[in-house]
Design an enzyme around this catalytic site. Structure first.
Site, short mmCIF file in Angstrom:
data_model
loop_
_atom_site.label_atom_id
_atom_site.label_comp_id
_atom_site.label_asym_id
_atom_site.label_seq_id
_atom_site.Cartn_x
_atom_site.Cartn_y
_atom_site.Cartn_z
N HIS A 432 0.33 -1.44 9.67
CA HIS A 432 -0.88 -1.27 8.86
C HIS A 432 -1.53 -2.57 8.39
CE1 HIS A 432 -3.82 0.88 6.74
NE2 HIS A 432 -3.11 1.92 6.39
N TYR A 548 -6.19 9.92 -4.30
CA TYR A 548 -6.67 8.76 -3.56
C TYR A 548 -7.33 9.26 -2.29
CZ TYR A 548 -6.01 4.14 -1.24
OH TYR A 548 -6.16 2.93 -0.62
N THR A 561 -10.80 -1.27 2.76
CA THR A 561 -10.95 0.07 2.21
C THR A 561 -11.25 0.02 0.72
OG1 THR A 561 -8.60 0.14 1.78
CG2 THR A 561 -9.35 1.14 3.82
#
Ligand code: NAG
Ligand code: NAG
Ligand code: NAG
EC number: 2.3.1.21
Length: 733
Positions: A432, A548, A561
């Site tokens: 990630h 979230y 993000t």
């Protein structure tokens, strides 16, 4: 070399200018201005003493090049800055659904003109605006608004006090430093985000951070493992070629270009464990030209060259190499089979083991081959497939396999792993830190759309084409792992296994209805699903929780993000009405509208740099650097996200023919649970009638159950649709 590069640069510019399209753009009059300038230059040159050594033709060329270059630089400069100015306006996003204001229309035309005819991947990078730091007052106000539904009056009063105190006292000071950073950094969040959220973590990245992407759900292009690997590896390499040449069309949102920076580390990179922090940057770790991939099969590691005779291997030739690996019956070296468990366990033991056992000799060489590979491939020895007869169990097992496998058969540090199962199904597992899911999704869409259609298979399931008559075989990697090394591997595996076994995964292909019908309800599909998740969560746990939802900030340079806090006062009002038998349908509908409206508003704010969480996160870091303590920031940052959600966008819709072949489309991807007693939900909206949900949680929590939550989601979606009183069976036809 410098001269050569200047020369090529000139030649390129010159060639560009000679394109007929360019001339067509310039009106007759301008050409004559251009020509007279050309003459002027050649006159000037004629005056210089060197002129006698240069023919008239030569003078004209030099003059032309000079003018051309000047003109080109001027035009590019002006266009770029005009575009930058244009792109810093975000008013277009606040148009009501489906209607464009006149301003937006004019603006879009201007953006198009300044973008040029055929932009390359990085063409817009210099025009994309910087992420602005929002005023502290706004962020605090938005935070308090988001916290209101989750606190009782007393808690809220206390929080309000803390927040106001922060806004008045410590806040402005921290904000000043952050502003300072935002002036010199290309993005005031992203470098800290990468370091503190991803790289500093000392726990396993498997399940906690890595995520996966899934294959087609309903079609099986071939059941041959080697053939599927052949086509998909070839497709990935074709994508890399396009990427290296920057020929990928930049992704845009309603024709507004997004930042492409995240593509840079897709290939040849790997996360490297370190004790303090770690680094995943290719430039800092490797200077390699990776022409090979690393392949894992039944405990053995192989290095497979993807180029021969100076060209990329064709699908059938890659299949041939994979077949050779599958046929290889050699035994793993001691410790080799479980080796990759090091990347699945805690980071510190891995970092220590890496310097202790893998920094010399053949271990180093072999590890290099893995870490410097273009990407990593696992030929999995299990079979996975969606089985309509046994849909729940087959999909759960498939999802879990992509997320963590056996914990030792994926190289979790690699930017991404391609996993090909024994019966030809496949998927990706991605690290990630280097990029967010849409970037991997973009690659995956390319692979899935090339695989069965453009590359195709022969009737008996092989890749098209012929095997190569004298291709050297794959290279088996050599390892010499001492006992102590094996012990570290074993203990990493134990940690990883406990984590993996705890994952409760549930995947639902929801096909009762989809985007088509939701649009008829005049709400945004994402808002509708988010509100359904709120309703489902309340029914599941009997309470609301901090939620979230990932949104992206790639409208800004190097943006990643931002969080949308999608549990709002408005969604709570709606959920309460849904739980209240006395509330009428009209009341519920009205509340739903209001909640959806609010959600969309929050989403837009997040995308335009006016979110809450990244700003507070950065303020918190500044406070840490300054050695200041803020009770407010500390509390905000430690609130757990018990519902973590993310929509996977389908970005290159034109690659798929969803109308005629709805089955030939990715089924999305998923990620592990973020909180110990929370849910992770990832969803993808496919075509008009399909939404796939990927739900995860932990078995160890008595509060959660992914399957129970799954049926609550399904019920919530249906109940919400019911409010609109469509005859959904009729409209499904
Ligand atoms: C990866 O390797 C390819 C091919 O050798 C090379 O062209 C490309 O620049 C490399 N990419 C990175 C990010 O290093
Ligand atoms: C794998 O594919 C084969 C052939 O299509 C099929 O028979 C088998 O059931 C599949 N395995 C699983 C676990 O679905
Ligand atoms: C590690 O685990 C493997 C497989 O469980 C076992 O065969 C091996 O003896 C263990 N090695 C050490 C050093 O503990």
């Amino acid at each position: 070399t410098l001269r050569i590069s200047w020369h090529t640069r000139f030649m390129r510019i010159w060639r560009h200018l000679l394109r007929p399209r360019f001339f067509r753009c310039i009106s007759k009059k301008k050409i004559s201005v251009f020509e007279s300038a050309l003459q002027l230059i050649s006159h000037l040159i004629a005056v210089f003493p060197c002129s006698k050594y240069v023919t008239e033709e030569g003078q004209r060329i030099v003059g032309g090049v000079l003018i051309g270059t000047g003109l080109w630089i001027a035009v590019t400069f002006v266009m770029r800055n005009v575009l930058k100015y244009l792109l810093s306006w975000h008013g277009w996003m606040f148009n009501r659904h489906g209607s464009l204001s006149l301003t937006t229309k004019i603006w879009l035309v201007l953006v198009k003109v300044c973008s040029g005819p055929k932009p390359m991947l990085y063409s817009f990078q210099n025009s994309i605006p910087r992420l602005p730091v929002p005023p502290i007052k706004d962020t605090v106000r938005r935070y308090l608004e988001s916290a209101r539904p989750l606190m009782d009056d007393e808690q809220y009063k206390r929080m309000e006090g803390l927040a106001k105190d922060f806004e008045k006292n410590l806040g402005p000071k921290l904000q000043w430093y952050l502003k300072l950073k935002s002036w010199w950094a290309s993005n005031y969040v992203s470098d800290w985000w990468e370091e503190y959220i991803y790289l500093r973590g000392r726990g396993p990245i498997m399940v906690n951070s890595n995520y996966y992407a899934m294959d087609f759900l309903y079609v099986i292009p071939t059941t041959r493992q080697a053939a599927r690997a052949g086509n998909s590896i070839h497709a990935i390499m074709m994508y890399r070629r396009k990427l290296d040449r920057a020929q990928i069309k930049p992704v845009s949102l309603n024709r507004v270009p997004l930042c492409s920076a995240q593509w840079e580390r897709m290939f040849n990179t790997s996360r490297i464990p370190g004790l303090e922090t770690e680094t995943g940057r290719a430039s800092r770790v490797f200077i390699s030209q990776s022409k090979h991939i690393a392949v894992y099969h039944k405990g053995r590691f192989f290095k497979v060259w993807l180029f021969y005779d100076g060209r990329l291997l064709l699908p059938r030739e890659i299949e041939q190499q994979i077949e050779r690996i599958l046929a290889d019956k050699s035994e793993p070296h001691p410790g080799e089979e479980l080796l990759a468990a090091l990347t699945a366990g805690d980071r510190d033991p891995w970092a220590k083991a890496r310097s202790q056992f893998f920094s010399r000799g053949k271990n180093k060489q072999s590890l290099d081959s893995v870490e410097k590979a273009a990407f990593f491939v696992t030929l999995d020895d299990t079979e996975q497939r969606y089985d309509p007869e046994n849909s729940v169990q087959s999909l759960d097992s498939y999802g879990k396999s992509l997320l963590h496998g056996k914990c030792y058969d994926r190289w979790f540090d690699k930017s991404f792993n391609l996993i090909v199962f024994k019966n030809g199904t496949m998927g990706l597992n991605a690290e990630h830190s280097w990029a967010d899911a849409p970037i991997v999704g973009h690659l995956w869409e390319h692979v899935l759309s090339s695989d069965p259609v453009r590359l195709g298979y022969t009737e008996d399931g092989h890749c098209k084409g012929n095997p190569h008559p004298n291709l050297p075989g794959p290279q088996r990697l050599q390892w010499d792992i001492p006992e102590e090394g094996q012990a570290v591997i074993n203990s990493s595996l134990k940690v990883a296994k406990a984590l993996a076994d705890d994952v409760d995964m549930h995947i639902i292909p929801f096909n009762d209805f989809g985007k088509g019908l939701i649009k008829k309800c005049k709400t945004s599909p994402d808002g509708f699903i988010q509100i359904a998740l709120q309703l489902a969560h309340f029914r599941d746990k009997g309470k609301f929780c901090l939620t979230y939802e990932a949104s992206m900030t790639r409208l800004f340079r190097e943006g990643r993000t931002e969080t949308v806090r999608s549990c709002t006062t408005q969604t709570c009002d709606f959920v309460r009405a849904m739980m209240n038998d006395k509330a009428t349908r009209e009341e519920k509908l009205k509340l739903l509208k209001v909640a959806a409206e609010k959600h969309q508003d929050l989403y837009r704010l997040a995308m335009t740099g006016k979110g809450i969480d990244r700003h507070l996160f950065c303020l918190y870091l500044v406070s840490k650097y300054l050695g200041e303590d803020s009770a407010f920031l500390k509390e905000v940052l430690s609130e757990p996200w018990r519902l973590s959600t993310s929509q996977t966008p389908l970005q290159q819709v034109d690659l798929f023919d969803i109308k005629r072949h709805p089955e030939y489309v990715t089924s999305g991807g998923g990620f592990g649970p973020v909180a110990d007693d929370g849910y992770g939900v990832s969803y993808i909206i496919l075509g008009e009638d399909l939404i796939n949900f990927h739900i995860s949680s932990k078995h160890s929590s008595p509060e959660t159950d992914s399957h129970r939550f799954g049926s609550n989601i399904r019920q919530a979606m249906l109940d919400m649709l019911d409010l609109f009183q469509f005859d959904n069976k009729a409209s499904n036809k």
